[in-house]
Design an enzyme around this catalytic site. Structure first.
Site, PDB file in Angstrom:
ATOM      1  N   GLY A  22      18.549   0.141  -7.963  1.00  0.00           N
ATOM      2  CA  GLY A  22      19.469  -0.934  -8.312  1.00  0.00           C
ATOM      3  C   GLY A  22      20.223  -0.532  -9.559  1.00  0.00           C
ATOM      4  N   SER A  23      21.008  -1.434 -10.079  1.00  0.00           N
ATOM      5  CA  SER A  23      21.848  -1.096 -11.227  1.00  0.00           C
ATOM      6  C   SER A  23      21.026  -0.732 -12.456  1.00  0.00           C
ATOM      7  CB  SER A  23      22.797  -2.254 -11.541  1.00  0.00           C
ATOM      8  OG  SER A  23      22.073  -3.462 -11.751  1.00  0.00           O
ATOM      9  N   GLU A  25      18.397   0.926 -12.582  1.00  0.00           N
ATOM     10  CA  GLU A  25      17.766   2.232 -12.439  1.00  0.00           C
ATOM     11  C   GLU A  25      18.777   3.384 -12.420  1.00  0.00           C
ATOM     12  OE1 GLU A  25      15.526  -0.896 -11.846  1.00  0.00           O
ATOM     13  OE2 GLU A  25      16.973  -0.448 -10.254  1.00  0.00           O
ATOM     14  N   GLU A  44      11.193  -2.178  -1.067  1.00  0.00           N
ATOM     15  CA  GLU A  44      10.263  -1.704  -2.088  1.00  0.00           C
ATOM     16  C   GLU A  44       8.807  -1.675  -1.617  1.00  0.00           C
ATOM     17  OE1 GLU A  44      13.852  -3.283  -4.334  1.00  0.00           O
ATOM     18  OE2 GLU A  44      12.633  -3.965  -2.637  1.00  0.00           O
ATOM     19  N   HIS A  67      13.237  -1.615  -8.428  1.00  0.00           N
ATOM     20  CA  HIS A  67      14.378  -2.313  -9.015  1.00  0.00           C
ATOM     21  C   HIS A  67      13.967  -3.650  -9.614  1.00  0.00           C
ATOM     22  CE1 HIS A  67      18.267  -3.865  -9.818  1.00  0.00           C
ATOM     23  NE2 HIS A  67      18.310  -4.688  -8.789  1.00  0.00           N
ATOM     24  N   HIS A 279     -16.174  -9.831   3.471  1.00  0.00           N
ATOM     25  CA  HIS A 279     -14.978 -10.537   3.942  1.00  0.00           C
ATOM     26  C   HIS A 279     -15.347 -11.864   4.578  1.00  0.00           C
ATOM     27  CE1 HIS A 279     -10.927 -10.202   6.378  1.00  0.00           C
ATOM     28  NE2 HIS A 279     -11.009 -11.304   5.662  1.00  0.00           N
ATOM     29  N   GLY A 400      -6.571  -4.863   2.381  1.00  0.00           N
ATOM     30  CA  GLY A 400      -6.513  -5.717   3.558  1.00  0.00           C
ATOM     31  C   GLY A 400      -5.155  -6.298   3.858  1.00  0.00           C
TER      32      GLY A 400
END
Length: 525
Positions: A22-23, A25, A44, A67, A279, A400
């Protein structure tokens, strides 16, 4: 600043950067070095999973460039997987210019370092621009010290134009940080004696032993001491050969299930796994009557959290090496009874029984294949029927959450272009990381994506009975056409309705990516 950081990254071997820019980066990417490689992901979450897969497959840290807060938030699901798996990642996100942050400007966040917690070992934002190199060095060394894991750094965009005093950074490139922690010989000798004295010991292994030479030493230990071997509950890696006669399967992910499965064993030795990652809420005694438990881990948090047993915190590989060397043959102990092999399941037409699909996949996996698994509807069948012979051969989302499998397969193929990756996915889980198909196509990666289509979240449906719920919405997934989606991203893709067609596709000589949609029945049908 930029050249200084690029040189540091080069020295650390971090010349492959996974990102979605993005801007904020762009200043970091300005005049990107020719010897660096930028792996673009379309989301991402896929970027983070690709880096995770790459780092796990290489055994080395990876650099992720996200970003701002929004991009970091998109990556959080797979960041949880990386933290649980102890994957060494340096995760960066661009912050707005320093003078704009206090104004609440677009793409600024005054508390950006709080966003990735608790799924990182630490989160930093340099106090001043000149601290960027030192902060990145701290993040790199912290990520790679045991227990390894992701570390986050927020990087204000105007820091890249700052000048750096050479005196402040001249030592950073030469710094090395080593973890020593040799095993305690007295404790190892005592543990070997306990193992020899036990009437019916058992071995439970986890992801920390899934690397050579530790993997082979665990096999040797099990053979010397005649130990039946289980994988710890919800295993993210195959830490023992599933084809070995001592392999007994995967422990159930419940308190009662673990205790019942290990009944009759008086000493339970756990190597490189949490004790335990439950779990299902099925209470019971933590251990069978008369049993003692000893576990070895590099993670002090896991050691402190366990509700039972004696913990040894240290380098698991060194402990295994020392223990194997001290353990004598146990000819007086009864041989381990191999688990019963599953019966073959014939299939004549679609939808194909998942057991028959796994048998076909297993029979056609190359010896050096890398397998990524994220088809949670039929995990038990997968473990029962898929031959996994060697270390670093299987990868599963450790926390998970869905969305790891597909893009992680791309990261692993980038790490090992000489080995074909087989990504076994559910039709639901595929949608969480589907953007990774584009990266696989662009780089012509050697991946076979096998999507098991049952038009539902079958893994969730399996909880309905145990939880005593009914009338649950949101479990059906009609109308997903992953073949068309894959072709839209530039991949060859086909639907295979017979085992013969599946076998032919699995043995295809295609060098690049291929997606196969395999129809299987919904659960309970």
């Amino acid at each position: 600043m930029r050249d200084t950081v690029h040189e540091l990254l080069r020295g650390w071997g971090l010349t492959t950067v996974f990102g979605n820019p993005g801007s904020n980066e762009l200043p970091f990417l300005d005049r990107f070095p020719a010897d660096f490689r930028y792996i673009l992901g379309l989301h991402e979450g896929a970027v983070l999973a690709m880096a995770d897969g790459y780092a796990q497959a290489t055994g080395k840290p990876a650099l992720v460039n996200l970003h701002a807060a929004a991009g970091l938030g998109n990556a959080m699901g797979n960041l949880a997987n990386a933290r649980e798996m102890h994957t060494p990642l340096i995760v960066t996100a661009g912050q707005q210019a320093r003078g704009m942050v206090g104004l609440g400007a677009m793409l600024s966040d005054a508390e950006l370092t709080t966003v990735p917690r608790p799924h990182v070992k630490a989160a930093f934002e340099p106090l001043r621009a000149q601290d960027v190199p030192r902060t990145l060095a701290e993040a790199y060394h912290l990520a790679t010290l045991p227990p390894t894991g992701p570390v986050f750094v927020s990087l204000p965009l105007d820091d890249w134009s700052a000048e750096v005093d050479p005196a402040e950074v001249e030592h950073l490139a030469r710094r090395r940080v080593h973890a020593l922690g040799a095993p305690d010989e007295a404790r190892l000798t005592g543990l070997a004696a306990r193992l020899a004295a036990a009437k019916s010991p058992a071995l439970v292994v986890g992801p920390e032993v899934d690397t050579e030479p530790t993997f082979s030493r665990v096999v040797e230990l099990s053979e010397r001491a005649r130990l039946p071997v289980w994988l710890a509950p919800s295993p993210p890696r195959a830490a023992f050969p599933t084809t070995h006669p001592h392999f007994q399967g995967v422990l159930p992910a419940s308190v009662a299930g673990v205790s019942q499965t290990l009944a009759g064993h008086d000493l339970i030795l756990v190597l490189g796994a949490p004790v335990f990652r439950y779990h299902f809420n099925q209470p019971g005694p933590y251990l069978p009557p008369g049993a003692e438990l000893v576990f070895v881990t590099s993670d002090p948090v896991q050691a402190a959290r366990a509700p039972m047993g004696e913990a040894l915190v240290g380098d698991v590989g060194r402990v295994v090496a020392g223990l194997t060397g001290l353990t004598l043959q146990a000819p007086d102990r009864p041989p381990v009874v191999p688990r019963k092999a599953p019966e073959p399941v014939p299939a004549h037409e679609a939808p194909l029984p998942p057991e028959a699909v796994f048998d076909t996949i297993g029979a056609n996996l190359p010896q050096n294949a890398l397998v990524v698994y994220e088809a949670t509807s039929h995990t038990a069948e997968f473990w029962a029927r898929t031959p996994l012979h060697s270390a670093n051969s299987l990868y599963f989302p450790a926390a998970g959450g869905l969305g790891f499998g597909l893009p992680a397969a791309a990261g692993m193929a980038l790490a090992h272009p000489d080995r074909r990756v087989f990504a076994i996915l559910g039709d639901g889980s595929t949608q969480y990381g589907v953007q990774g198909l584009w990266t696989a196509a662009q780089h012509e990666l050697p991946i076979t994506f096998i999507v098991l289509r049952n038009d539902e979240y079958g893994g969730l449906r399996s909880f309905i009975g145990p939880l005593g719920v009914r009338g649950v919405p949101g479990l059906d997934l009609p109308g997903l056409d992953v073949v068309t989606v894959a072709r839209g991203y530039g991949l060859p893709a086909e639907r295979v309705d017979t085992l013969a067609a599946l076998e032919k596709a699995l043995t295809s000589t295609l060098a690049g990516p291929l997606l196969l949609e395999v129809p299987i029945p919904p659960r309970g049908k």
